[in-house]
Design a protein around this motif. Sequence first.
Motif, PDB file in Angstrom:
ATOM      1  N   ASP A 185     -19.007   8.482  85.274  1.00  0.00           N
ATOM      2  CA  ASP A 185     -18.968   8.113  83.867  1.00  0.00           C
ATOM      3  C   ASP A 185     -17.718   8.640  83.175  1.00  0.00           C
ATOM      4  OD1 ASP A 185     -21.302   6.838  84.326  1.00  0.00           O
ATOM      5  OD2 ASP A 185     -22.539   8.091  83.030  1.00  0.00           O
ATOM      6  N   PHE A 186     -17.250   9.810  83.595  1.00  0.00           N
ATOM      7  CA  PHE A 186     -15.988  10.298  83.045  1.00  0.00           C
ATOM      8  C   PHE A 186     -14.861   9.309  83.357  1.00  0.00           C
ATOM      9  CE2 PHE A 186     -11.920  12.412  83.630  1.00  0.00           C
ATOM     10  CZ  PHE A 186     -11.739  12.957  82.372  1.00  0.00           C
ATOM     11  N   ALA A 187     -14.773   8.884  84.611  1.00  0.00           N
ATOM     12  CA  ALA A 187     -13.735   7.934  84.997  1.00  0.00           C
ATOM     13  C   ALA A 187     -13.869   6.617  84.236  1.00  0.00           C
ATOM     14  CB  ALA A 187     -13.795   7.681  86.501  1.00  0.00           C
ATOM     15  N   ARG A 188     -15.082   6.241  83.914  1.00  0.00           N
ATOM     16  CA  ARG A 188     -15.327   4.960  83.248  1.00  0.00           C
ATOM     17  C   ARG A 188     -14.943   4.986  81.768  1.00  0.00           C
ATOM     18  NH1 ARG A 188     -21.143   1.743  83.404  1.00  0.00           N
ATOM     19  NH2 ARG A 188     -20.447  -0.170  82.354  1.00  0.00           N
ATOM     20  N   TYR A 189     -15.176   6.117  81.100  1.00  0.00           N
ATOM     21  CA  TYR A 189     -15.037   6.141  79.647  1.00  0.00           C
ATOM     22  C   TYR A 189     -13.939   7.055  79.099  1.00  0.00           C
ATOM     23  CZ  TYR A 189     -19.634   3.890  79.795  1.00  0.00           C
ATOM     24  OH  TYR A 189     -20.669   3.040  80.043  1.00  0.00           O
ATOM     25  N   ALA A 190     -13.387   7.946  79.903  1.00  0.00           N
ATOM     26  CA  ALA A 190     -12.468   8.964  79.372  1.00  0.00           C
ATOM     27  C   ALA A 190     -11.288   8.353  78.638  1.00  0.00           C
ATOM     28  CB  ALA A 190     -11.984   9.876  80.496  1.00  0.00           C
ATOM     29  N   ASP A 191     -10.642   7.365  79.237  1.00  0.00           N
ATOM     30  CA  ASP A 191      -9.479   6.762  78.592  1.00  0.00           C
ATOM     31  C   ASP A 191      -9.878   5.940  77.364  1.00  0.00           C
ATOM     32  OD1 ASP A 191      -7.805   7.908  80.441  1.00  0.00           O
ATOM     33  OD2 ASP A 191      -7.715   6.136  81.725  1.00  0.00           O
ATOM     34  N   ARG A 192     -11.008   5.284  77.426  1.00  0.00           N
ATOM     35  CA  ARG A 192     -11.476   4.503  76.283  1.00  0.00           C
ATOM     36  C   ARG A 192     -11.855   5.388  75.105  1.00  0.00           C
ATOM     37  NH1 ARG A 192     -16.163   0.809  78.498  1.00  0.00           N
ATOM     38  NH2 ARG A 192     -16.162   0.071  76.326  1.00  0.00           N
ATOM     39  N   ALA A 193     -12.300   6.612  75.393  1.00  0.00           N
ATOM     40  CA  ALA A 193     -12.709   7.533  74.334  1.00  0.00           C
ATOM     41  C   ALA A 193     -11.585   8.457  73.884  1.00  0.00           C
ATOM     42  CB  ALA A 193     -13.903   8.369  74.808  1.00  0.00           C
ATOM     43  N   GLY A 194     -10.484   8.507  74.619  1.00  0.00           N
ATOM     44  CA  GLY A 194      -9.369   9.363  74.242  1.00  0.00           C
ATOM     45  C   GLY A 194      -9.541  10.825  74.605  1.00  0.00           C
ATOM     46  N   THR A 195     -10.319  11.100  75.635  1.00  0.00           N
ATOM     47  CA  THR A 195     -10.643  12.481  75.975  1.00  0.00           C
ATOM     48  C   THR A 195      -9.403  13.307  76.306  1.00  0.00           C
ATOM     49  OG1 THR A 195     -12.761  11.688  76.842  1.00  0.00           O
ATOM     50  CG2 THR A 195     -12.098  13.917  77.448  1.00  0.00           C
ATOM     51  N   ARG A 196      -8.381  12.700  76.907  1.00  0.00           N
ATOM     52  CA  ARG A 196      -7.201  13.462  77.326  1.00  0.00           C
ATOM     53  C   ARG A 196      -5.990  13.238  76.417  1.00  0.00           C
ATOM     54  NH1 ARG A 196      -8.323  11.783  83.558  1.00  0.00           N
ATOM     55  NH2 ARG A 196      -8.369   9.747  82.559  1.00  0.00           N
ATOM     56  N   ASP A 197      -6.207  12.703  75.217  1.00  0.00           N
ATOM     57  CA  ASP A 197      -5.080  12.196  74.445  1.00  0.00           C
ATOM     58  C   ASP A 197      -4.651  13.043  73.252  1.00  0.00           C
ATOM     59  OD1 ASP A 197      -4.878  10.097  76.164  1.00  0.00           O
ATOM     60  OD2 ASP A 197      -5.931   8.663  74.900  1.00  0.00           O
ATOM     61  N   PHE A 198      -5.235  14.208  73.039  1.00  0.00           N
ATOM     62  CA  PHE A 198      -4.826  15.011  71.892  1.00  0.00           C
ATOM     63  C   PHE A 198      -3.436  15.586  72.123  1.00  0.00           C
ATOM     64  CE2 PHE A 198      -4.876  19.175  69.581  1.00  0.00           C
ATOM     65  CZ  PHE A 198      -4.810  18.642  68.307  1.00  0.00           C
ATOM     66  N   THR A 199      -2.542  15.432  71.139  1.00  0.00           N
ATOM     67  CA  THR A 199      -1.159  15.884  71.285  1.00  0.00           C
ATOM     68  C   THR A 199      -0.822  17.077  70.406  1.00  0.00           C
ATOM     69  OG1 THR A 199      -0.451  14.275  69.623  1.00  0.00           O
ATOM     70  CG2 THR A 199      -0.342  13.596  71.937  1.00  0.00           C
ATOM     71  N   GLY A 200      -1.776  17.578  69.629  1.00  0.00           N
ATOM     72  CA  GLY A 200      -1.512  18.738  68.789  1.00  0.00           C
ATOM     73  C   GLY A 200      -1.452  20.024  69.597  1.00  0.00           C
ATOM     74  N   ARG A 201      -1.195  21.137  68.904  1.00  0.00           N
ATOM     75  CA  ARG A 201      -1.002  22.410  69.588  1.00  0.00           C
ATOM     76  C   ARG A 201      -2.036  23.464  69.229  1.00  0.00           C
ATOM     77  NH1 ARG A 201       5.623  23.069  69.028  1.00  0.00           N
ATOM     78  NH2 ARG A 201       6.155  21.170  70.206  1.00  0.00           N
ATOM     79  N   SER A 202      -2.861  23.228  68.221  1.00  0.00           N
ATOM     80  CA  SER A 202      -3.756  24.279  67.746  1.00  0.00           C
ATOM     81  C   SER A 202      -5.088  24.282  68.495  1.00  0.00           C
ATOM     82  CB  SER A 202      -4.018  24.126  66.251  1.00  0.00           C
ATOM     83  OG  SER A 202      -4.869  23.024  65.993  1.00  0.00           O
ATOM     84  N   PHE A 203      -5.673  25.453  68.569  1.00  0.00           N
ATOM     85  CA  PHE A 203      -6.968  25.650  69.219  1.00  0.00           C
ATOM     86  C   PHE A 203      -8.056  24.855  68.492  1.00  0.00           C
ATOM     87  CE2 PHE A 203     -10.909  28.022  69.921  1.00  0.00           C
ATOM     88  CZ  PHE A 203     -10.876  28.275  71.283  1.00  0.00           C
TER      89      PHE A 203
END
Length: 377
Positions: free
Chosen positions: A320-338
């Motif tokens: 399910d991670f492989a199926r939805y991660a890109d559609r949900a933006g799981t790896r797409d945060f570009t900021g620097r703060s915690f």
Amino acid sequence: MSSGSQVAERAAEESVLEQLCATLFASLPRHDQRRKGVEYLTGLLRATGRKSIRNIALAIGDQATEQYLHHFICDSTWEAVPVRRALAEHVWRVAPPRAWVVRPLLIPKAGRHSVGVGKRFAPDLGHTLNAQQALGVWSAAEDLTAPVDWRLRLSPAWVGDAGRRSRAAIPDGVRAESELECGVEAYLGVARFRDRPLVIDGRGHDVGTALTRLRRAGAPLLMRVSGTHRFTAPLLGPDPLSARQVMSALHAARRPVAGHWPLLAATSRVHTPDSDDLVLLGIGSAGHTWPTQLWLSNQPAVPAADLVRTSLLLPRVDHDFARYADRAGTRDFTGRSFAGWHRHMTLASAAHTILATADARTTPRPVTLPQQRTWHP
């Protein structure tokens, strides 16, 4: 996909979005924050390509939208934890989990300023890369899995550097952790729902420390272990044996797992110096070398077939991670703060939940769980 299917899918997503947002943002103190939360979540679902704040803004508004959404995620005052609790409660109502699966996530990064970034080994790739590492807590039922909490793993180089801590606004209580320790603490953070077991891959890690922590918390466990991990098996004598040796001695005791042929399973009571109420589970496949997987549980009363069924939730989460991660933006945060990272991951988890729930409503899955893809003990 036909146009009719796309319309049905979008309608299902909109329905789940409306249902979820009614409670998801209740903890946000201001109306404008709740509105921005709905907009950001909507943008995650609608934006094409990478789910950057710019693309999210383009999907729902204009340049001014980008500016205030950036502030909402990176610089605002709202707390992610209450929103995650609301998400977990929603998922519990929609699809009560059989277990909580804790899964590591590597997020590749080009630079060195994103919070927690560093050199991390990627087992699937077989080499080291520059990445953030997080441990996600997934609510896992046979028909729906969704991430409901996250813990960002920080190295000693990060927590010991006052400048880095200040620039990323890392809270004072955050410390360096091993991968397994980080995963266990992430699970224990889902405190209200701890009656469901933790499912985690502990191979290559300090299993003893994790067992002690979970025993003190009274938490149920099903952990994959390596064949070299040593136990005492009372029925096989007083000397410590490797997990593989214990299961090899039980070759004749293997039994088919109902509903999952050709899987076979066997169990043995085992002890460690600090734990004397453990069960070692061996799983194999008819016609293959025995055993092909080894799992450790602190639930001696649970039947072997139920333990096997629970173990199969781990590959379901991977799928399910492989199926939805890109559609949900799981790896797409570009900021620097915690805090910004946690806010984005919270809303990406909500987007994953919406996508998975909508799919379950429009195209229900069969109840048969997938078999493990990796069979190396």
